[in-house]
Motif scaffolding. Structure first.
Motif, mmCIF file in Angstrom:
data_model
loop_
_atom_site.group_PDB
_atom_site.id
_atom_site.type_symbol
_atom_site.label_atom_id
_atom_site.label_comp_id
_atom_site.label_asym_id
_atom_site.label_seq_id
_atom_site.Cartn_x
_atom_site.Cartn_y
_atom_site.Cartn_z
ATOM 1 N N UNK A 1 8.647 -11.239 13.665
ATOM 2 C CA UNK A 1 7.446 -11.998 13.329
ATOM 3 C C UNK A 1 6.448 -11.056 12.675
ATOM 4 N N UNK A 2 5.817 -11.521 11.618
ATOM 5 C CA UNK A 2 4.792 -10.728 10.953
ATOM 6 C C UNK A 2 3.564 -11.595 10.714
ATOM 7 N N UNK A 3 2.435 -10.955 10.413
ATOM 8 C CA UNK A 3 1.249 -11.659 9.962
ATOM 9 C C UNK A 3 0.945 -11.131 8.574
ATOM 10 N N UNK A 4 0.810 -12.027 7.622
ATOM 11 C CA UNK A 4 0.690 -11.667 6.216
ATOM 12 C C UNK A 4 -0.786 -11.602 5.832
ATOM 13 N N UNK A 5 -1.197 -10.428 5.333
ATOM 14 C CA UNK A 5 -2.581 -10.261 4.901
ATOM 15 C C UNK A 5 -2.748 -10.546 3.425
ATOM 16 N N UNK A 6 -1.717 -10.210 2.635
ATOM 17 C CA UNK A 6 -1.835 -10.385 1.195
ATOM 18 C C UNK A 6 -0.453 -10.667 0.612
ATOM 19 N N UNK A 7 -0.381 -11.705 -0.184
ATOM 20 C CA UNK A 7 0.880 -12.057 -0.841
ATOM 21 C C UNK A 7 0.567 -12.661 -2.192
ATOM 22 N N UNK A 8 1.502 -12.574 -3.095
ATOM 23 C CA UNK A 8 1.267 -13.105 -4.430
ATOM 24 C C UNK A 8 2.496 -13.769 -4.988
ATOM 25 N N UNK A 9 2.286 -14.574 -6.050
ATOM 26 C CA UNK A 9 3.390 -15.292 -6.656
ATOM 27 C C UNK A 9 4.209 -14.425 -7.572
ATOM 28 N N UNK A 10 5.265 -14.985 -8.051
ATOM 29 C CA UNK A 10 6.180 -14.295 -8.941
ATOM 30 C C UNK A 10 7.391 -15.166 -9.142
ATOM 31 N N UNK A 11 8.388 -14.672 -9.829
ATOM 32 C CA UNK A 11 9.608 -15.461 -10.001
ATOM 33 C C UNK A 11 10.319 -15.566 -8.656
ATOM 34 N N UNK A 12 10.788 -16.740 -8.320
ATOM 35 C CA UNK A 12 11.439 -16.936 -7.020
ATOM 36 C C UNK A 12 10.397 -17.024 -5.920
ATOM 37 N N UNK A 13 10.657 -16.367 -4.782
ATOM 38 C CA UNK A 13 9.751 -16.427 -3.646
ATOM 39 C C UNK A 13 8.546 -15.515 -3.878
ATOM 40 N N UNK A 14 7.401 -15.866 -3.267
ATOM 41 C CA UNK A 14 6.202 -15.032 -3.341
ATOM 42 C C UNK A 14 6.458 -13.694 -2.658
ATOM 43 N N UNK A 15 5.800 -12.669 -3.172
ATOM 44 C CA UNK A 15 5.975 -11.312 -2.643
ATOM 45 C C UNK A 15 4.897 -10.996 -1.620
ATOM 46 N N UNK A 16 5.293 -10.314 -0.564
ATOM 47 C CA UNK A 16 4.349 -9.845 0.444
ATOM 48 C C UNK A 16 3.877 -8.448 0.033
ATOM 49 N N UNK A 17 2.549 -8.283 -0.107
ATOM 50 C CA UNK A 17 1.995 -6.989 -0.475
ATOM 51 C C UNK A 17 1.446 -6.236 0.733
ATOM 52 N N UNK A 18 0.952 -6.983 1.699
ATOM 53 C CA UNK A 18 0.347 -6.345 2.869
ATOM 54 C C UNK A 18 0.591 -7.220 4.090
ATOM 55 N N UNK A 19 1.179 -6.666 5.134
ATOM 56 C CA UNK A 19 1.497 -7.432 6.338
ATOM 57 C C UNK A 19 1.669 -6.489 7.508
ATOM 58 N N UNK A 20 1.694 -7.033 8.707
ATOM 59 C CA UNK A 20 1.901 -6.227 9.904
ATOM 60 C C UNK A 20 2.882 -6.924 10.822
ATOM 61 N N UNK A 21 3.736 -6.153 11.469
ATOM 62 C CA UNK A 21 4.644 -6.709 12.467
ATOM 63 C C UNK A 21 3.843 -7.134 13.694
ATOM 64 N N UNK A 22 4.334 -8.181 14.369
ATOM 65 C CA UNK A 22 3.661 -8.694 15.567
ATOM 66 C C UNK A 22 4.664 -8.721 16.713
ATOM 67 N N UNK A 23 4.233 -8.226 17.862
ATOM 68 C CA UNK A 23 5.079 -8.228 19.056
ATOM 69 C C UNK A 23 5.156 -9.659 19.596
ATOM 70 N N UNK A 24 6.380 -10.229 19.581
ATOM 71 C CA UNK A 24 6.546 -11.613 20.012
ATOM 72 C C UNK A 24 6.159 -11.850 21.450
ATOM 73 N N UNK A 25 6.447 -10.900 22.323
ATOM 74 C CA UNK A 25 6.094 -11.077 23.737
ATOM 75 C C UNK A 25 4.586 -11.103 23.936
ATOM 76 N N UNK A 26 3.865 -10.362 23.104
ATOM 77 C CA UNK A 26 2.403 -10.389 23.182
ATOM 78 C C UNK A 26 1.870 -11.750 22.746
#
Length: 331
Positions: free
Chosen positions: A58-83
């Motif tokens: 699981x991640x939380x996405x801070x910044x993403x942008x469009x492009x060909x195909x799926x949008x690209x993630x530029x800035x994100x952080x992993x999230x501890x699922x148990x938390x």
């Protein structure tokens, strides 16, 4: 791309903090160690295949942008699922299981819009299940729910009287009205029904019958009998129509010899359309005037068919002949 951290737990903490601030930006990994993530709303985002985020579920996405195909993630952080589970919101959802065709109760844990976990639990409150069943029947219709042929025939008989005797208060049993009034006639009989199998075990004729009062129940068989006894002694089913059009009787010609006048239902107000059949049950004549048929067309039918069916009765005078069910008896 991971956020920079100054200690081993900083990244996890920053992820949880960002998730709390932006729960709608949480995304779950689609394939184990894959680079595609899906946001709760359905959008699919991706990182480079060598990005460390491919090890995060699981991640939380801070910044993403469009492009060909799926949008690209530029800035994100992993999230501890148990938390997230510790901080998640638990609720119970009643859902339709399409595969097993029944409602099931699930206890689900969410963090914002993201589903973290779900498991089946004990059945929901009966009123909740009943309301869900009613809603689904309204959406999918009475045939889907299990309304069988016998119930359809009963429905047509009542609906004919609703049309023919509207001034007497016969209930409207059209599909449209039945679906509008499910709470009145279906819910009281649902019991523990929670799916399609249970619906199909219900006695649909009896449930529709419950819409009639005692007076109407007494009159029903008299005004719109299910079957009619013909001169041969056979009891032949009458075909009624929900739109109130003329009912029909499909019967072999030899079984109605001696029947002078067209039979009627609805207290003598509605003549029955006679579908006269050959010994092989093929149509010979359709008439609403038996007397005219005997005096006219019958003689042409007799001339044409008696050589084709020599073992059956073709009397010159059908008005005085004895009605028979099958072939002539050998002497």
């Amino acid at each position: 791309m991971l956020f920079r951290s100054s200690g081993p737990d900083d990244c996890s903490r920053s992820g949880v903090l960002l998730a709390a601030a932006f729960p709608d930006r949480l995304a779950r990994q689609l394939e184990r160690s894959g680079n595609r993530f899906q946001v709760a709303g359905g959008t699919i985002l991706q990182v480079m295949q060598d990005d460390p985020l491919i090890h995060a579920t699981i991640i939380v996405v801070a910044n993403a942008g469009g492009g060909s195909g799926h949008s690209k993630i530029f800035l994100a952080a992993a999230v501890n699922g148990s938390e997230l589970m510790k901080r998640g919101e638990e609720r119970t959802d009643l859902e339709w299981d399409e595969e097993h065709e029944q409602f099931r109760n699930w206890r689900k844990t969410y963090f914002g819009p993201l589903l973290l976990a779900s498991k089946p639990v004990a059945a929901a409150d009966r009123d909740a299940i009943g309301a869900a069943v009613v809603k689904l029947v309204r959406e999918r219709g009475l045939d889907w729910a299990g309304m069988d042929e016998a119930a359809r025939e009963f429905q047509c008989r009542v609906q004919c009287l609703h049309t023919w005797r509207s001034e007497e208060g016969w209930p409207d049993c059209s599909d449209e009205q039945l679906l509008l009034t499910l709470d009145e006639w279906l819910v009281p009989f649902l019991g523990s029904v929670s799916g399609k199998a249970g619906l199909r075990r219900l006695d649909w004729s009896m449930m529709i019958r419950s819409r009639l009062d005692h007076r109407q129940l007494r009159q029903l068989d008299e005004l719109v009998p299910e079957r009619l006894e013909v001169p041969s002694g056979s009891l032949i089913r009458i075909g009624y129509h929900a739109d109130g059009s003329q009912p029909e009787l499909h019967v072999r010609l030899q079984e109605v010899f001696g029947w002078l006048d067209t039979p009627k239902v609805n207290g003598g107000r509605m003549p029955v359309m006679m579908h006269l059949l050959s010994p092989a049950f093929r149509p010979v004549q359709i008439t609403r005037d038996l007397r005219s048929f005997w005096s006219g067309t019958y003689h042409e039918v007799r001339k044409e068919l008696r050589s084709r069916y020599p073992k059956h009765s073709w009397p010159e005078n059908p008005l005085t002949a004895v009605a028979v069910r099958g072939a002539k008896r050998r002497k």
